[in-house]
Design a protein around this motif. Structure first.
Motif, PDB file in Angstrom:
ATOM      1  N   MET A   3      37.101 -13.919  15.401  1.00 34.35           N
ATOM      2  CA  MET A   3      37.053 -12.371  15.757  1.00 34.35           C
ATOM      3  C   MET A   3      36.338 -12.397  17.070  1.00 34.35           C
TER       4      MET A   3
ATOM      5  N   ALA B 219      37.330  -3.735  11.894  1.00 35.88           N
ATOM      6  CA  ALA B 219      37.867  -5.000  12.994  1.00 35.88           C
ATOM      7  C   ALA B 219      38.473  -5.712  12.068  1.00 35.88           C
ATOM      8  N   LYS B 220      37.631  -6.632  10.591  1.00 37.48           N
ATOM      9  CA  LYS B 220      37.771  -7.716   9.576  1.00 37.48           C
ATOM     10  C   LYS B 220      38.481  -7.241   9.103  1.00 37.48           C
TER      11      LYS B 220
ATOM     12  N   TYR C 219      42.292 -11.068  23.756  1.00 37.21           N
ATOM     13  CA  TYR C 219      41.816 -10.249  22.879  1.00 37.21           C
ATOM     14  C   TYR C 219      39.492 -10.730  22.635  1.00 37.21           C
TER      15      TYR C 219
ATOM     16  N   ARG D 178      42.341  -6.805  13.523  1.00 38.65           N
ATOM     17  CA  ARG D 178      42.553  -7.944  12.876  1.00 38.65           C
ATOM     18  C   ARG D 178      44.435  -7.671  12.720  1.00 38.65           C
TER      19      ARG D 178
ATOM     20  N   TRP E  42      41.191  -5.762  19.500  1.00 38.66           N
ATOM     21  CA  TRP E  42      39.972  -5.643  18.577  1.00 38.66           C
ATOM     22  C   TRP E  42      40.156  -5.795  17.067  1.00 38.66           C
TER      23      TRP E  42
END
Length: 478
Positions: free
Chosen positions: A306, A259-260, A230, A295, A293
């Motif tokens: 991350m 991304a999160k 990743y 999650r 990238w």
């Protein structure tokens, strides 16, 4: 000062002496004094013991001018600093010569560790990999997410520092393995990952997180073909900013939120907003692969990791140490527990363990009172109450109990009252034979004891071997 020679003698008699000087001490003592590089380096050594302290040649010039009133050139200060560093740390090549001994000692201190060094055909250093047993065991209790990164060294022989780390359950950084390679390329990273696989194996649902370094991505595919790799979302965002500068301020918060994100519905909603701002960014992120990238799209659970920030933190802590020789640099990397600390005094390192109340100087555990090195550690940790680290023998309560029972004098013999059975008990003296001659009053000294012979000194001239009456240094007055 006025003096005259006595008649028929080679002796001078001082007639007049004035001890008060009107000229400055600097003019009398430091007239036309030149500071050599050797002198300046000797003065500078104590200020370079701590490699984290910044002491430039300009600082050296100011110190010499302030304390000694001597002006030196920048070239002299630079040469003096280089010589002082060599006096403290030796030559940069010495670190490589001592590596076998360092590896041997690491294996003794940390049994069952995995440490490997690779050399060229000409015995030149190429790669070094270190995975200590405590760290290897700790990885079994952490999420199988490995963050890797490299940092260039600034020593005489350069090189690159490689590290692999993870997060424990409390969110603290746990270094797993580290090493030094001559150059960061495909071969060096492949060798590093091969050693990592030999030391830690390949765990289920394991993944690797790093920046978008081509050598890292190639090496992971070669050594861990089934382990997903990743990208660090921060490095990916740098590429987005470089390609789409106009949209970076508007899309920044949207990108990190995507991304999160924990749900795909939230991800799709945010991606739709990005598409409205700049559809080129959406196409770029699709080409990069959501699973690399995001999650929520990742094939394995990467948890909170991350980014590769934990590896960047390790590199940041070693910024000053990168200028040291390879051996001193590796000494900075070895981690300690929250109770173990290193204290440096006059170039020597002492290990202090607050939990066991021990120090390698020996005083802490033998005197059972904090030594100077332990006190430095306690003050650095802002510990104000040091009583827990002292033995009970030194505490006021124990001292009071020592004399708690008073000592009373014996009554006079006339007042003694004892039972008859005690009075009738018979006790004879031991057998004794008196030796011939006068009894000795002084202890007989051993042959190895030093015998001090007192030598008389003259009361007039102060020399040994004669007295004031037989002194010939000063002639008698007629």
């Amino acid at each position: 000062m006025k003096a005259s020679c006595r008649k028929n003698y080679d002796v001078f008699k001082i007639r007049y002496f004035n001890s008060e000087h009107t000229c400055p001490v600097r003019d009398r003592i430091l007239t036309k004094v030149q500071a050599t590089v050797g002198f300046v380096s000797g003065v500078t050594v104590p200020k370079l013991v701590n490699h984290k302290r910044i002491h430039t040649p300009k600082d050296i010039i100011d110190d010499i001018r302030e304390f000694y009133g001597v002006q030196i050139s920048y070239q002299q200060a630079w040469c003096a600093k280089e010589r002082a560093l060599e006096m403290l740390r030796g030559k940069p090549s010495d670190g490589y010569k001592k590596l076998p001994r360092y590896i041997y000692m690491l294996n003794n201190v940390y049994p069952n560790s995995y440490i490997r060094m690779h050399k060229s055909v000409e015995d030149e250093f190429m790669y070094l990999f270190i995975a200590l047993r405590p760290l290897m065991r700790g990885f079994d209790y952490c999420r199988p997410v490995v963050v890797v990164d490299g940092a260039h060294l600034a020593g005489a022989y350069k090189g690159t520092f490689l590290s692999a780390s993870t997060l424990d359950g409390a969110g603290c950084i746990l270094p797993l393995a580290y090493g030094v390679v001559d150059t960061e390329n495909d071969c060096s990273w492949t060798w590093f990952f091969e050693q990592f696989k030999n030391a830690f194996g390949e765990r289920e649902k394991m993944c690797v997180v790093s920046d978008r370094n081509e050598s890292i991505m190639k090496s992971v595919r070669i050594v861990f073909p089934t382990v997903p790799h990743y990208a660090c979302i921060w490095h990916l965002w740098k590429n987005v900013c470089g390609n789409f500068k106009r949209s970076r301020n508007t899309i920044s918060d949207l990108f990190y939120s995507m991304a999160k994100a924990y749900r795909k519905e939230d991800f799709d909603t945010l991606m739709a907003k990005v598409d409205k701002v700049d559809h080129r960014v959406k196409e770029y992120l699709e080409d990069a692969g959501y699973e690399k990238w995001s999650r929520v799209h990742s094939t394995v659970n990467r948890g909170r990791m991350m980014t590769s920030n934990i590896a960047e933190c390790i590199n940041g802590c070693l910024v000053e140490a990168r200028q040291l020789s390879i051996l001193e640099f590796l000494e900075e990397v070895v981690p300690s527990s929250e109770f173990i600390f290193s204290v440096y005094e006059v170039g020597r390192r002492y290990i202090v363990c607050l939990e066991r109340k021990e120090c390698t100087c020996g005083r802490f555990q033998l005197d059972e009172i904090p030594c100077a090195h332990a006190i430095v550690v306690l003050k650095d940790k802002n510990v104000t109450d040091m009583h827990p680290y002292y033995s009970d023998y030194y505490k006021p309560d124990t001292l009071a109990k020592t004399y708690e029972v008073p000592m009373v004098p014996m009554p006079d013999k006339e007042d003694w009252s004892v039972p008859s059975n005690v009075v009738d008990e018979t006790v004879w003296p031991p057998r004794y034979k008196r030796l011939a001659g006068r009894p000795r009053k002084r202890r007989k000294k051993n042959a190895d004891e030093k015998i001090i012979v007192k030598i008389n000194c003259c009361g007039r001239c102060g020399q040994e071997g004669h007295n004031k009456r037989t002194c010939t240094f000063f002639p008698k007055e007629k």
